[in-house]
Each structure stands twice: as C-alpha cells, then as structure tokens.
Design a protein around this motif. Structure first.
Motif, short mmCIF file in Angstrom:
data_model
loop_
_atom_site.label_atom_id
_atom_site.label_comp_id
_atom_site.label_asym_id
_atom_site.label_seq_id
_atom_site.Cartn_x
_atom_site.Cartn_y
_atom_site.Cartn_z
N GLN A 64 30.21 0.70 13.38
CA GLN A 64 31.00 1.25 12.27
C GLN A 64 31.96 0.20 11.71
O GLN A 64 32.26 0.20 10.50
N GLY A 65 32.44 -0.70 12.56
CA GLY A 65 33.31 -1.77 12.08
C GLY A 65 32.60 -2.72 11.14
O GLY A 65 33.17 -3.19 10.15
N LEU A 66 31.34 -3.03 11.44
CA LEU A 66 30.57 -3.90 10.54
C LEU A 66 30.35 -3.21 9.19
O LEU A 66 30.37 -3.87 8.14
N ALA A 67 30.14 -1.89 9.22
CA ALA A 67 30.04 -1.16 7.96
C ALA A 67 31.36 -1.23 7.19
O ALA A 67 31.37 -1.37 5.96
N GLY A 68 32.47 -1.15 7.92
CA GLY A 68 33.78 -1.29 7.28
C GLY A 68 33.97 -2.66 6.66
O GLY A 68 34.56 -2.80 5.57
#
Length: 434
Positions: A180-184
């Motif tokens: 989810q951090g990479l998506a952020g």
C-alpha cells in the motif's frame, strides 16, 4: 472488551497527547490546505466504505501519499477525520476510535518526518527513480514499526500479551503495508506531475480491486469459522458431559501459545486446534460417550478412534494448517504410550503438545458427572508430575506462567446450566473420554 484497565486508558491518553503535539504546525511552514482537505475527505470516504465491508481493514495508500506530499503535521491531519469516523466492532467504541486516530496520527507524522529528512519530497517532485524508493521505503518501514509498537503496547496493557509479541505484529503487517505504501508513492508522484491530482486518484482503482478481493477472502474464512462453530456445538450436544470443554481448551491453548511468544497467526491456529480437538467424537456412538459404567477394551478402542475421525473431518479446511495435526495427535504421549500412533517426544507435532496440556488441564478443572473439578493448583501440580512422560515440560511451564499472570477465567463452564450430582469415581473411566 468493555472493561478497559486503567493502565491501558492511561496509555491511550499518553498517545493522544503525543498525537496532539504532532498536529501542532510550526509557524514557518506553509500548509497546502486544499490538498489536506482533499486527501482527508478521500481517506474518510475509504473508511466509510470499509465500515460497510467488514474485514477490509484500513486503507493506507492515501495516508502514505499524504506523508510523501505534505509537511508532517498536515500529513498527520489527513488521518484524523477518517479514523474518528471509522467502524469500531467492539466496545468501548468511542475509546477505540480515539485510539486508532491517535495511533495513525503519530505513525503518519513520523513517516513524513523520516521521508522529509531523507530528501524524499524533492525526489517525488522530480520523479527521481529509483532514488525516490529509499526515503519512501524508510517512511513505510517507520510507519509500520510505529503501528506495531503502539499495538503491542495496548495489547500488553489491556490483554497482557507478552511485549515480545510486537515482533510478530510487525512482520505480519510489513508486507501489506509495503504494498500500500508503494501505491501511495505512485499517487504522490502523479500528484506532483503535470497530470495532477486527478491522475493520482486513478492509482486507487487497482488498490480498490485488491481490497475487495481481500474482503472476499476474509468472508470465506468467516464462513469456515462458522462451520467450525457448528461442528463444536454438535459435539457439545452429543457429549453433554463435556459441554463447553472445546471452547475452554481453545482458550488455554491460546494462553500457552502466547506465553511461548508465537506470532498471532499461530496463536489463532492453536485456538482453533483446541476448539476442534474433540470433533471426532461425532463419529463415536453416543451410548459410549454417555456410559456411566466402566468401558470394555473394545469400547475403549472405539473411543480412541476419535482423533482419526476428527482429522478426516477437518483435513479439507486448508487455513487450519497445523491445527489438523493437533486434532490427530493430541492424545499422544511423550513416552510413546499414547494413541493413535504411539509417537514419542519430538515426533509429536508442537501444536498437539500444546493442545494435550490444555485438554488435560480443562478436564481436571471441570466438573463431570463422575467426579468433581480439581482446584487449579492441584491440576497444575498433576501436570508437573506428568511432565516429561505424558506432557511436554515446556508447554506445562508455559501454562503455569500464563495462569500465574492472568488466572483462569473460562468463558464457559461445563456445569453452568445443570450441575450434576457428585458421584464416586468410576473405575475404568479413563481421561481419554474427555
């Protein structure tokens, strides 16, 4: 749990104060309020959607995008409205929402600080790959670490889970938070690109699909758990002498697992192992389970088949993992005199050794039709006496330590509805019938 200990409330209050400090903006920093409002509304909308879709959890890409785009106090503010409006399944709901909001504020603030200190905002503005991954990775790691440590603290104070269990929380949550951090990070880069915030929102589409798939998986798992409950209730109805026994063995198995610092995933599996350990009794004639007189050798052999019956029943439930081995081997003994296969020592799966101790403890401390319950201290003394021959000494010691800290407060008792009249012990009525 409704009754929150005072020490846990004090801990929550301390984290709330820390969150309020994080939200105070320094006077020299300009805050892009339109971006804060947009991200906060987007995150609040995700939380409201999660309230209508149980098991989906918190949607972190928006929060981490805020950490990559905004000053730390502004990024922390993005989490506040959504967390305060989030779904709280258990009471006290208001306290849980406040706790979640404070936890996220502190986590996002620290993630934004780490990201900014490593030059992450310049890397985002210039789309400087792969160098932008280093500060983003450090921020994601910080965010996950803060949430895990704060969660471990509240569990230690509210539920007395060992402090060392935080490592399991961190490792279990790191992979999904990283994704989810990479998506952020992708959101932040597109936000700062010529395409603008509208293009950044498109990143959320594949995340929403994966979110939905994750929810479907948890619904399926909940259906499996409902099936397990139905099986256990059927056993309780069939063998009225041990009503509630399975739930209590699950509780004691969970206490042993936590004392051994197993991660929460294994703790849950061992709870299921304890709950299901006697499900094979559904294949044993009811007249044998309820017989008041001594068992014949043939009747004893029939009852001793129940671990194999149980293993056949749960073999196809994949998520049970090592719980299936516990169902099959929980009557094995360290000296090889157990059944069904006469395994010795380390040949017996660890899960089965945990359930064996929990099973024997509850059998001794529960009132049955043929004898009264023993005091907890007497039951523990008997377990110590049999440690090394029948039971694994490490599991016995773990149960002793857990009961010393928490006491024994089973949610269900076998005699809570109709206390059976005390009878003298019946010769030939073995503990294998528990």
């Amino acid at each position: 749990m409704e009754a929150v200990p005072a020490r846990a409330r004090a801990y929550v209050a301390g984290v709330v104060v820390l969150a309020l400090i994080c939200l105070a903006p320094p006077p020299s920093v300009r805050t892009p309020w339109w971006a804060v409002v947009l991200l906060a509304l987007l995150y609040a909308g995700c939380e409201r959607a999660a309230a209508r879709r149980p098991f989906t959890g918190t949607f972190y890409p928006v929060l981490l995008a805020g950490a990559f785009l905004l000053p730390p106090p502004a990024a922390a503010l993005v989490a506040l409205p959504g967390a305060l409006l989030s779904r709280a399944a258990q009471r006290p709901r208001r306290l849980r929402r406040v706790w979640r909001a404070a936890q996220l504020v502190v986590g996002v603030w620290l993630a934004a600080r780490v990201h900014g200190a490593l030059g992450g905002r310049d890397a985002v503005v210039h789309a400087d790959f792969p160098y932008a991954l280093v500060p983003a990775g450090a921020a994601i790691l910080t965010f996950c670490l803060v949430l895990s440590v704060l969660d471990a603290g509240i569990r230690t104070l509210a539920e007395r889970v060992p402090v060392r269990a935080w490592q399991g929380l961190f490792l279990r949550s790191l992979a999904p938070v990283a994704v989810q951090g990479l998506a952020g990070l992708m959101m932040a880069v597109l936000w700062r690109s010529p395409y603008g915030p509208v293009a950044a929102l498109l990143v959320l589409l594949p995340m929403c699909v994966s979110w939905w798939v994750f929810a479907q998986y948890h619904r399926e798992r909940a259906a499996h758990q409902a099936t397990i409950r139905a099986l256990v209730q059927a056993v309780d109805i069939k063998d009225g002498y041990t009503r509630g026994h399975s739930e209590r063995v699950g509780q004691a198995s969970m206490m042993i697992a936590r004392e051994l610092a197993m991660d929460e995933g294994r703790v849950e599996v061992l709870r299921f192992a304890g709950i299901l350990h006697d499900v094979g009794k559904l294949g044993v004639p009811t007249r044998l389970l309820r017989k008041d007189g001594p068992l014949t050798p043939e009747e004893r052999r029939v009852i001793e088949l129940h671990p194999e019956y149980g293993h056949e029943m749960v073999r196809g439930i994949c998520f049970l993992g090592e719980a299936r081995a516990a169902v099959l081997h929980h009557h094995e003994r360290l000296d090889g005199s157990g059944y069904p296969y006469g395994l010795r020592g380390s040949q017996i799966p660890e899960s089965a050794r945990v359930v064996a101790v929990a099973d024997a403890f509850d059998a001794m401390t529960s009132t049955r039709s043929y004898r009264r319950a023993r005091p907890v201290a007497a039951a523990l003394e008997e377990l110590r006496r049999c440690a090394g021959t029948q039971f694994d000494p490490a599991m016995v010691a773990a149960l002793v330590r857990a009961l010393g800290r928490h006491g024994w407060h089973p949610a269900v008792t076998a005699d809570e509805t109709r206390p059976p009249p005390p009878r003298p012990p019946v010769a030939g009525r073995p503990e294998a019938r528990r």
